[in-house]
Design an enzyme around this catalytic site. Structure first.
Site, PDB file in Angstrom:
ATOM      1  N   GLU A  91      18.700  -8.749 -20.948  1.00 36.37           N
ATOM      2  CA  GLU A  91      18.003  -7.780 -19.996  1.00 36.37           C
ATOM      3  C   GLU A  91      16.865  -7.189 -20.633  1.00 36.37           C
ATOM      4  O   GLU A  91      17.188  -6.516 -21.822  1.00 36.37           O
ATOM      5  CB  GLU A  91      19.098  -6.733 -19.481  1.00 36.37           C
ATOM      6  CG  GLU A  91      18.545  -5.843 -18.479  1.00 36.37           C
ATOM      7  CD  GLU A  91      19.583  -5.357 -17.459  1.00 36.37           C
ATOM      8  OE1 GLU A  91      19.871  -4.091 -17.681  1.00 36.37           O
ATOM      9  OE2 GLU A  91      20.659  -5.967 -17.034  1.00 36.37           O
ATOM     10  N   PHE A 119      24.341  -8.896  -5.780  1.00 40.60           N
ATOM     11  CA  PHE A 119      25.564  -8.154  -6.160  1.00 40.60           C
ATOM     12  C   PHE A 119      26.476  -8.257  -5.095  1.00 40.60           C
ATOM     13  O   PHE A 119      26.545  -7.066  -4.334  1.00 40.60           O
ATOM     14  CB  PHE A 119      25.226  -7.191  -6.874  1.00 40.60           C
ATOM     15  CG  PHE A 119      24.777  -7.164  -8.386  1.00 40.60           C
ATOM     16  CD1 PHE A 119      23.829  -8.024  -8.796  1.00 40.60           C
ATOM     17  CD2 PHE A 119      25.054  -5.980  -9.211  1.00 40.60           C
ATOM     18  CE1 PHE A 119      23.682  -8.298 -10.300  1.00 40.60           C
ATOM     19  CE2 PHE A 119      24.764  -5.933 -10.384  1.00 40.60           C
ATOM     20  CZ  PHE A 119      23.622  -7.328 -11.093  1.00 40.60           C
ATOM     21  N   THR A 138      17.693  -9.403 -11.184  1.00 35.54           N
ATOM     22  CA  THR A 138      19.023  -8.853 -11.129  1.00 35.54           C
ATOM     23  C   THR A 138      18.811  -7.965  -9.941  1.00 35.54           C
ATOM     24  O   THR A 138      17.811  -7.248  -9.544  1.00 35.54           O
ATOM     25  CB  THR A 138      19.708  -8.598 -12.411  1.00 35.54           C
ATOM     26  OG1 THR A 138      21.003  -8.320 -11.912  1.00 35.54           O
ATOM     27  CG2 THR A 138      18.807  -7.316 -13.083  1.00 35.54           C
ATOM     28  N   ASP A 185      30.321 -13.329 -17.170  1.00 34.00           N
ATOM     29  CA  ASP A 185      29.687 -11.974 -17.228  1.00 34.00           C
ATOM     30  C   ASP A 185      30.340 -11.137 -18.289  1.00 34.00           C
ATOM     31  O   ASP A 185      30.955 -10.109 -17.997  1.00 34.00           O
ATOM     32  CB  ASP A 185      29.796 -11.257 -15.846  1.00 34.00           C
ATOM     33  CG  ASP A 185      28.872 -10.265 -15.449  1.00 34.00           C
ATOM     34  OD1 ASP A 185      27.934 -10.004 -16.214  1.00 34.00           O
ATOM     35  OD2 ASP A 185      29.096  -9.620 -14.648  1.00 34.00           O
ATOM     36  N   LYS A 218      16.302 -11.129 -18.041  1.00 28.59           N
ATOM     37  CA  LYS A 218      17.031 -10.276 -16.991  1.00 28.59           C
ATOM     38  C   LYS A 218      16.180  -9.243 -16.411  1.00 28.59           C
ATOM     39  O   LYS A 218      15.889  -8.369 -17.433  1.00 28.59           O
ATOM     40  CB  LYS A 218      18.475 -10.179 -17.269  1.00 28.59           C
ATOM     41  CG  LYS A 218      19.223  -9.814 -16.153  1.00 28.59           C
ATOM     42  CD  LYS A 218      20.678  -9.702 -16.590  1.00 28.59           C
ATOM     43  CE  LYS A 218      21.495  -9.370 -15.613  1.00 28.59           C
ATOM     44  NZ  LYS A 218      23.036  -9.295 -16.171  1.00 28.59           N
TER      45      LYS A 218
END
Length: 323
Positions: free
Chosen positions: A98, A180, A158, A19, A134
């Site tokens: 993203e 998450f 996400t 990440d 993303k």
């Protein structure tokens, strides 16, 4: 006690994803995949390894005619793909990139940006099979993923905090979802509900539940636990399809040689009578979940602000170079 590190043991149980956009950390820790977002790209631009890329794209920007803000947006997109292209050379798997968080509630804009990024990657010699787009898991994001997946553009949905959110992504054919863990725990702790044990951690429980339901349904959508606050959370999800982990937690796992047992085991798929999730149910279930509502909104807002900050930084550098 084993001589293998917990990170080495984890690699045998789950696909390990970094990440971060930190080139050196990825080179050192050898994840299969890596993931970026505006926050991580912003941090990456301070790293010497990207200095040449930044200067090249700033020079490109200064050669363009038009409004500085528009040029800055284009330079940020080029930097995002540039960082992703460099990272794609390091990892055997995929790079998540993203799309604009400020368009998280706009299906058409999300689709357009995803197509644009894929075209930019392909022009740079990176095939779409190396990229995950993303997208924030709003209903608009789910609908965008449905279209993109049908075009062979794989998506990482996400900011997953709610079971209906997760299942809607699966039904849309999303390649991967990112629930998450840490942010779920944060919300409960902030509201006076600190779990006594790791098995009572609401983030851990959520991912375990989603994983079990996906396997029960025979869903091919990958479950990738994300947003970890501790190695204990990671260890509690050993065996999840994928786990995206920050460099500092990867380092801690690499330094620990204790036993790491598998905690998630896929059960056999069953014949499940599924009633497809529509927009009304999606929105109603999210509205009934204060944690998911708050965390989805604040997550989108944080990514959008980081994107805006990145654009402002580039705009200032472009203007500085022109003066």
């Amino acid at each position: 006690m084993t001589t293998a590190s917990k990170l080495a043991q984890l690699r045998e149980l789950s696909v390990v994803v970094a990440d971060t956009g930190d080139y050196d950390a990825i080179k050192r820790l050898r994840p299969v995949d890596c993931t970026t977002n505006p926050t991580l790209v912003k941090k990456a631009l301070d790293l010497p390894v990207y200095a040449g890329l930044i200067e090249r794209e700033l020079q490109w920007g200064r050669a363009q005619a038009g409004e500085t803000q528009d040029i800055a947006k284009a330079v940020v997109d080029r930097l995002t793909v540039g960082v992703g292209t460099m990272l794609a050379e390091l990892v055997p798997g995929r790079v998540s990139t993203e799309v604009d968080a400020d368009q998280a509630h706009n299906t058409d804009a999300t689709i357009a940006k995803a197509r644009e990024f894929i075209a930019m990657y392909e022009a740079a010699g990176v095939p779409r099979s190396k990229v995950l787009i993303k997208i924030a898991a709003t209903w608009a994001g789910v609908e965008a993923a449905r279209v993109l997946q049908a075009e062979g553009i794989d998506c990482n949905l996400t900011l997953i905090f709610n079971p209906t959110q997760a299942l809607a992504c699966s039904e849309a054919g999303a390649f991967l979802i990112s629930p998450f863990v840490g942010r779920i725990l944060d919300w409960y702790v902030a509201n006076g509900q600190t779990p006594a044990t790791i098995d009572e951690d609401p983030g851990v429980q959520f991912v375990r539940g989603v994983y079990a339901e996906f396997k029960r349904r025979g869903s091919p959508t990958v479950v990738m636990g994300a947003s970890f606050r501790s190695t204990a959370q990671i260890e509690a999800l050993a065996g999840c399809d994928r786990l995206t982990i920050s460099p500092d937690l990867l380092e801690k796992l690499d330094a620990d040689t204790g036993e790491l047992p598998r905690t998630l085991v896929a059960g056999a798929a069953e014949a499940v009578n599924v009633v497809a999730i529509d927009e009304a149910r999606f929105e109603a279930d999210l509205a009934a979940d204060p944690m998911a509502t708050e965390k989805l909104a604040t997550g989108i807002d944080a990514f959008a602000k980081d994107l805006q900050t990145l654009r402002q930084t580039i705009a200032a550098q472009l203007a500085g170079g022109l003066s």
